[in-house]
Design a protein around this motif. Structure first.
Motif, PDB file in Angstrom:
ATOM      1  N   TRP A  91       3.261  -7.028  -4.729  1.00 44.23           N
ATOM      2  CA  TRP A  91       2.782  -7.036  -3.274  1.00 44.23           C
ATOM      3  C   TRP A  91       3.349  -5.871  -2.462  1.00 44.23           C
ATOM      4  O   TRP A  91       4.484  -5.386  -3.139  1.00 44.23           O
ATOM      5  CB  TRP A  91       3.375  -8.421  -2.840  1.00 44.23           C
ATOM      6  N   GLN A  92       2.897  -5.524  -1.533  1.00 43.91           N
ATOM      7  CA  GLN A  92       3.571  -4.354  -0.647  1.00 43.91           C
ATOM      8  C   GLN A  92       4.396  -5.099   0.543  1.00 43.91           C
ATOM      9  O   GLN A  92       3.693  -5.680   1.097  1.00 43.91           O
ATOM     10  CB  GLN A  92       2.643  -3.428  -0.150  1.00 43.91           C
ATOM     11  N   ARG A  93       5.647  -5.186   0.644  1.00 48.83           N
ATOM     12  CA  ARG A  93       6.362  -5.608   1.648  1.00 48.83           C
ATOM     13  C   ARG A  93       6.107  -4.711   3.050  1.00 48.83           C
ATOM     14  O   ARG A  93       6.231  -3.646   3.024  1.00 48.83           O
ATOM     15  CB  ARG A  93       8.081  -5.390   1.431  1.00 48.83           C
ATOM     16  N   ILE A  94       5.742  -5.432   3.944  1.00 45.21           N
ATOM     17  CA  ILE A  94       5.173  -5.040   5.297  1.00 45.21           C
ATOM     18  C   ILE A  94       6.397  -5.571   6.345  1.00 45.21           C
ATOM     19  O   ILE A  94       6.241  -4.599   7.635  1.00 45.21           O
ATOM     20  CB  ILE A  94       4.005  -5.302   5.643  1.00 45.21           C
ATOM     21  N   HIS A  95       7.215  -6.175   6.168  1.00 43.30           N
ATOM     22  CA  HIS A  95       8.133  -6.777   7.099  1.00 43.30           C
ATOM     23  C   HIS A  95       9.291  -7.344   6.497  1.00 43.30           C
ATOM     24  O   HIS A  95       9.131  -8.263   5.816  1.00 43.30           O
ATOM     25  CB  HIS A  95       7.597  -7.439   8.158  1.00 43.30           C
TER      26      HIS A  95
END
Length: 96
Positions: A91-95
């Motif tokens: 996953w890409q961490r966005i926050h």
């Protein structure tokens, strides 16, 4: 940041052997890998043989470096026969 989410189902008869090895791998990852920022090991209350890992790395290169580390390779060799199933998602961490 790259989030690695791993779902494992461990052979219940080998769970007591698996957990200390998992803890060593997590601790070594945090201590020895500058690109590893978090390595949580969690266990399902309802099904203790179900283990979930939440790992946080700088990027894909840091995760690739993790998979080449001697402690990781030793962990995989020692536990491969204990794992009934394994699912890895990135996953890409966005926050935050």
């Amino acid at each position: 940041m790259l989030v690695v989410h791993v779902e494992l189902v461990i052979d219940p008869a080998q769970l007591d052997q698996f957990l200390p090895l998992m803890r060593v791998n997590a601790c070594c990852s945090l201590a020895l890998e500058p690109g590893c920022h978090q390595f949580d090991v969690t266990q399902d209350h309802q099904n203790p043989a179900s283990i979930m890992l939440y790992e946080l790395y700088d990027d894909s290169a840091a995760f690739d470096a993790h998979k080449a580390m001697p402690h990781y390779l030793d962990f995989i060799a020692a536990t491969d026969s204990m794992v009934n199933s394994k699912k890895v998602r990135q996953w890409q961490r966005i926050h935050p």
